[in-house]
Design a protein around this motif. Sequence first.
Motif, PDB file in Angstrom:
ATOM      1  N   ALA A 158      48.741  48.650  46.798  1.00  0.00           N
ATOM      2  CA  ALA A 158      49.815  49.097  45.904  1.00  0.00           C
ATOM      3  C   ALA A 158      49.425  49.001  44.432  1.00  0.00           C
ATOM      4  N   VAL A 159      48.649  47.994  44.071  1.00  0.00           N
ATOM      5  CA  VAL A 159      48.341  47.791  42.653  1.00  0.00           C
ATOM      6  C   VAL A 159      47.007  48.400  42.242  1.00  0.00           C
ATOM      7  N   THR A 160      46.281  48.966  43.189  1.00  0.00           N
ATOM      8  CA  THR A 160      44.996  49.583  42.870  1.00  0.00           C
ATOM      9  C   THR A 160      45.231  50.982  42.313  1.00  0.00           C
ATOM     10  N   THR A 161      44.611  51.266  41.182  1.00  0.00           N
ATOM     11  CA  THR A 161      44.724  52.584  40.563  1.00  0.00           C
ATOM     12  C   THR A 161      43.662  53.515  41.138  1.00  0.00           C
ATOM     13  N   ASN A 162      44.089  54.676  41.609  1.00  0.00           N
ATOM     14  CA  ASN A 162      43.152  55.641  42.177  1.00  0.00           C
ATOM     15  C   ASN A 162      43.310  56.985  41.465  1.00  0.00           C
ATOM     16  N   HIS A 163      42.488  57.177  40.462  1.00  0.00           N
ATOM     17  CA  HIS A 163      42.520  58.437  39.713  1.00  0.00           C
ATOM     18  C   HIS A 163      41.115  59.019  39.734  1.00  0.00           C
ATOM     19  N   THR A 164      40.978  60.191  40.321  1.00  0.00           N
ATOM     20  CA  THR A 164      39.657  60.797  40.428  1.00  0.00           C
ATOM     21  C   THR A 164      39.818  62.291  40.592  1.00  0.00           C
ATOM     22  N   SER A 165      38.711  62.992  40.606  1.00  0.00           N
ATOM     23  CA  SER A 165      38.727  64.440  40.829  1.00  0.00           C
ATOM     24  C   SER A 165      37.337  64.869  41.253  1.00  0.00           C
ATOM     25  N   PHE A 166      37.244  66.050  41.830  1.00  0.00           N
ATOM     26  CA  PHE A 166      35.940  66.594  42.181  1.00  0.00           C
ATOM     27  C   PHE A 166      35.138  66.883  40.910  1.00  0.00           C
ATOM     28  N   PHE A 167      33.879  66.526  40.933  1.00  0.00           N
ATOM     29  CA  PHE A 167      32.932  66.777  39.850  1.00  0.00           C
ATOM     30  C   PHE A 167      33.428  66.230  38.502  1.00  0.00           C
ATOM     31  N   ARG A 168      34.098  65.087  38.558  1.00  0.00           N
ATOM     32  CA  ARG A 168      34.499  64.396  37.337  1.00  0.00           C
ATOM     33  C   ARG A 168      33.248  63.928  36.608  1.00  0.00           C
ATOM     34  N   GLU A 169      33.218  64.065  35.302  1.00  0.00           N
ATOM     35  CA  GLU A 169      32.033  63.767  34.484  1.00  0.00           C
ATOM     36  C   GLU A 169      30.822  64.553  35.023  1.00  0.00           C
TER      37      GLU A 169
ATOM     38  N   ASP B 129      44.865  68.902  48.873  1.00  0.00           N
ATOM     39  CA  ASP B 129      45.699  69.991  48.379  1.00  0.00           C
ATOM     40  C   ASP B 129      44.824  70.983  47.622  1.00  0.00           C
ATOM     41  N   SER B 130      45.139  72.238  47.746  1.00  0.00           N
ATOM     42  CA  SER B 130      44.285  73.279  47.162  1.00  0.00           C
ATOM     43  C   SER B 130      44.151  73.123  45.645  1.00  0.00           C
ATOM     44  N   GLU B 131      45.198  72.590  44.982  1.00  0.00           N
ATOM     45  CA  GLU B 131      45.117  72.409  43.530  1.00  0.00           C
ATOM     46  C   GLU B 131      44.017  71.422  43.151  1.00  0.00           C
ATOM     47  N   ARG B 132      43.813  70.395  43.971  1.00  0.00           N
ATOM     48  CA  ARG B 132      42.783  69.399  43.670  1.00  0.00           C
ATOM     49  C   ARG B 132      41.385  70.004  43.797  1.00  0.00           C
ATOM     50  N   ALA B 133      41.247  71.016  44.628  1.00  0.00           N
ATOM     51  CA  ALA B 133      39.935  71.621  44.849  1.00  0.00           C
ATOM     52  C   ALA B 133      39.556  72.630  43.775  1.00  0.00           C
ATOM     53  N   GLU B 134      40.460  72.888  42.834  1.00  0.00           N
ATOM     54  CA  GLU B 134      40.166  73.879  41.804  1.00  0.00           C
ATOM     55  C   GLU B 134      39.045  73.441  40.880  1.00  0.00           C
ATOM     56  N   SER B 135      38.771  72.127  40.813  1.00  0.00           N
ATOM     57  CA  SER B 135      37.677  71.652  39.962  1.00  0.00           C
ATOM     58  C   SER B 135      36.312  71.780  40.644  1.00  0.00           C
ATOM     59  N   ILE B 136      36.289  72.201  41.905  1.00  0.00           N
ATOM     60  CA  ILE B 136      35.013  72.477  42.569  1.00  0.00           C
ATOM     61  C   ILE B 136      34.538  73.855  42.109  1.00  0.00           C
ATOM     62  N   PRO B 137      33.310  73.980  41.614  1.00  0.00           N
ATOM     63  CA  PRO B 137      32.823  75.311  41.215  1.00  0.00           C
ATOM     64  C   PRO B 137      33.002  76.319  42.346  1.00  0.00           C
ATOM     65  N   ALA B 138      33.413  77.512  41.999  1.00  0.00           N
ATOM     66  CA  ALA B 138      33.776  78.520  43.003  1.00  0.00           C
ATOM     67  C   ALA B 138      32.707  78.741  44.072  1.00  0.00           C
ATOM     68  N   PRO B 139      31.405  78.865  43.702  1.00  0.00           N
ATOM     69  CA  PRO B 139      30.396  79.085  44.760  1.00  0.00           C
ATOM     70  C   PRO B 139      30.326  77.920  45.749  1.00  0.00           C
ATOM     71  N   LEU B 140      30.500  76.701  45.251  1.00  0.00           N
ATOM     72  CA  LEU B 140      30.463  75.540  46.142  1.00  0.00           C
ATOM     73  C   LEU B 140      31.730  75.460  46.984  1.00  0.00           C
ATOM     74  N   ARG B 141      32.855  75.803  46.390  1.00  0.00           N
ATOM     75  CA  ARG B 141      34.110  75.802  47.147  1.00  0.00           C
ATOM     76  C   ARG B 141      34.042  76.820  48.284  1.00  0.00           C
ATOM     77  N   LYS B 142      33.441  77.960  48.019  1.00  0.00           N
ATOM     78  CA  LYS B 142      33.313  78.994  49.055  1.00  0.00           C
ATOM     79  C   LYS B 142      32.375  78.552  50.166  1.00  0.00           C
ATOM     80  N   ARG B 143      31.301  77.852  49.798  1.00  0.00           N
ATOM     81  CA  ARG B 143      30.289  77.461  50.785  1.00  0.00           C
ATOM     82  C   ARG B 143      30.695  76.229  51.591  1.00  0.00           C
ATOM     83  N   PHE B 144      31.326  75.255  50.956  1.00  0.00           N
ATOM     84  CA  PHE B 144      31.500  73.950  51.588  1.00  0.00           C
ATOM     85  C   PHE B 144      32.931  73.613  52.006  1.00  0.00           C
TER      86      PHE B 144
END
Length: 274
Positions: free
Chosen positions: A74-85, A163-178
């Motif tokens: 409950a107290v652990t913060t989980n904030h991340t995204s695909f290809f962050r930094e 959720d599809s919105e979270r995957a928007e940070s994946i580059p399109a060619p990689l999203r299509k392939r993987f």
Amino acid sequence: MVEEEFALHDTDFRKLSKLVMSNAGIVLSERKRAFIHGRLGRRLRALGLTNFSQYCRLLEGRDGDDELRNFINAVTTNHTSFFREPHHFDYLTKEIVPGLLDSNRDTRRMRIWSAGCSSGEEPYSIAMTLLSGPQSLAGWNVKILATDLDTNVIAHAARGIYDSERAESIPAPLRKRFTTMQEGQVAMNDETCDLITFAHLNLLESWPMSGPFDVIFCRNVVIYFDKPTQRRLFDRYADMLKPDGWLIVGHSENLLGITDRLELVGRTIYRRCR
């Protein structure tokens, strides 16, 4: 509202802060009080408790171990995204992988650890980077270990569905392939999933793996630890890395004054030197 239901007294806040520190190494300052109040208020409601003093007694009691994991989650913060930094993944492609293809050519083995992987976006980003790079890894034994303290996010990560919105940070060619679309969600494909092993791990406790690792990602994790805990952790990371192995940390983290066993070689990228 949760804020109106429960009062978090100073004594209870100190007890909760001490429990988080001793079990997870996380420092809870006074400015985190509202955050903790909101997160744990949900636990009180779920358990049918009327105040934080009751919750503290539950955690400290004989049967507290069962609730302790829920408390930490409950107290652990989980904030991340695909290809962050993204510069870290560029460095992985351009510098680290070519170096490993040369240094590990006899064993044809590559080991990467994503420590504090949260809901899995980081290890999947690593896997996609490795699989899409200009260098072929055919015939190589490549494994990514992904661990986190929070059992809930590890279970989510292992499913590999977002959720599809979270995957928007994946580059399109990689999203299509993987990835594949599934009713408004995105599922990671078998090629990426097969590279990754997900496991629950408390970084402050014993580590069951023997290593050594070629690369360790530990990004935006140690900012929650005090300096003595950071020193112990980075010393353990150095022990777990192979000679000249890489440690990659978050954008707001640095090892200055923390350890002399890792030297800066890039933007928040370190290499074991002793």
